[in-house]
Design a protein around this motif. Structure first.
Motif, short mmCIF file in Angstrom:
data_model
loop_
_atom_site.label_atom_id
_atom_site.label_comp_id
_atom_site.label_asym_id
_atom_site.label_seq_id
_atom_site.Cartn_x
_atom_site.Cartn_y
_atom_site.Cartn_z
N LEU A 31 17.70 6.04 -42.98
CA LEU A 31 17.05 6.57 -44.18
C LEU A 31 17.65 5.96 -45.44
CD1 LEU A 31 16.76 10.35 -43.21
CD2 LEU A 31 14.91 8.69 -43.40
N GLU A 32 18.95 5.78 -45.45
CA GLU A 32 19.61 5.17 -46.61
C GLU A 32 19.15 3.72 -46.79
OE1 GLU A 32 22.18 5.02 -49.94
OE2 GLU A 32 21.24 6.64 -48.84
N GLN A 34 16.24 2.55 -45.90
CA GLN A 34 14.87 2.62 -46.45
C GLN A 34 14.91 2.88 -47.95
OE1 GLN A 34 13.11 5.75 -44.12
NE2 GLN A 34 11.95 4.31 -42.86
N ARG A 35 15.78 3.80 -48.36
CA ARG A 35 15.88 4.14 -49.77
C ARG A 35 16.31 2.91 -50.58
NH1 ARG A 35 19.43 4.99 -53.50
NH2 ARG A 35 21.22 4.80 -52.13
N GLN A 38 13.47 0.40 -50.86
CA GLN A 38 12.47 0.82 -51.85
C GLN A 38 12.99 0.60 -53.27
OE1 GLN A 38 11.72 4.85 -50.68
NE2 GLN A 38 10.18 4.28 -49.17
N GLU A 39 14.26 0.91 -53.48
CA GLU A 39 14.84 0.72 -54.80
C GLU A 39 14.85 -0.76 -55.18
OE1 GLU A 39 18.20 3.28 -55.67
OE2 GLU A 39 19.12 1.62 -56.74
#
Length: 145
Positions: A31-32, A34-35, A38-39
């Motif tokens: 999840l990190e 992915q974050r 995206q950033e």
């Protein structure tokens, strides 16, 4: 033999817990990643938008060079500073993402090791039960004689 069985069961339980913990951390790291991805995309998009604005400004400057040249020089400096800061941030995010990918890989290796340990402990437990059964059979044969 019962204490050995208890120990083996405890080891199996501990390995199972380690495996679950590793899988949970792996999901969090995914999840990190992915974050961060995206950033990073958002940063690129912002940089593209600023490049478009800079191009528009350059077009205006080309139409009226006498009036806007000093303004353009100032704008270029500001844009270059902004782009440099964005590139630094993107590099930082990329390094962070790569470090997280490394951690995920290590967790996957640990998960595989835990699975191998669980398998070995299960085999040991089976062998222990087989040995115990064999001893009991021998005792019964001796009693019959």
């Amino acid at each position: 033999v019962s204490t050995q069985s208890t120990w083996v069961e405890e080891q199996l339980k501990k390995s199972e817990e380690d495996k679950l913990r590793a899988e949970s951390e792996k999901r969090l790291l995914s999840l990190e990643i992915q974050r961060l991805t995206q950033e990073r995309k958002r940063e690129r998009k912002e940089r593209k938008e600023k490049d478009i604005k800079t191009q528009k400004i350059e077009n205006i400057v080309n139409e009226a060079p006498v009036i806007t040249t000093p303004l353009m020089n100032k704008t270029n400096k500001m844009e270059n500073n902004t782009l440099s800061n964005q590139n630094d941030k993107i590099d930082s995010l990329t390094k962070e993402r790569d470090a997280l990918k490394e951690r995920v890989q290590k967790l996957e290796e640990l998960t595989a090791q835990s699975a191998a340990k669980i398998q070995q402990l299960a085999t040991n437990k089976e062998n222990s039960h087989d040995l115990q059964n064999t001893k009991q059979k021998k005792k019964k044969k001796k009693k019959k004689k």
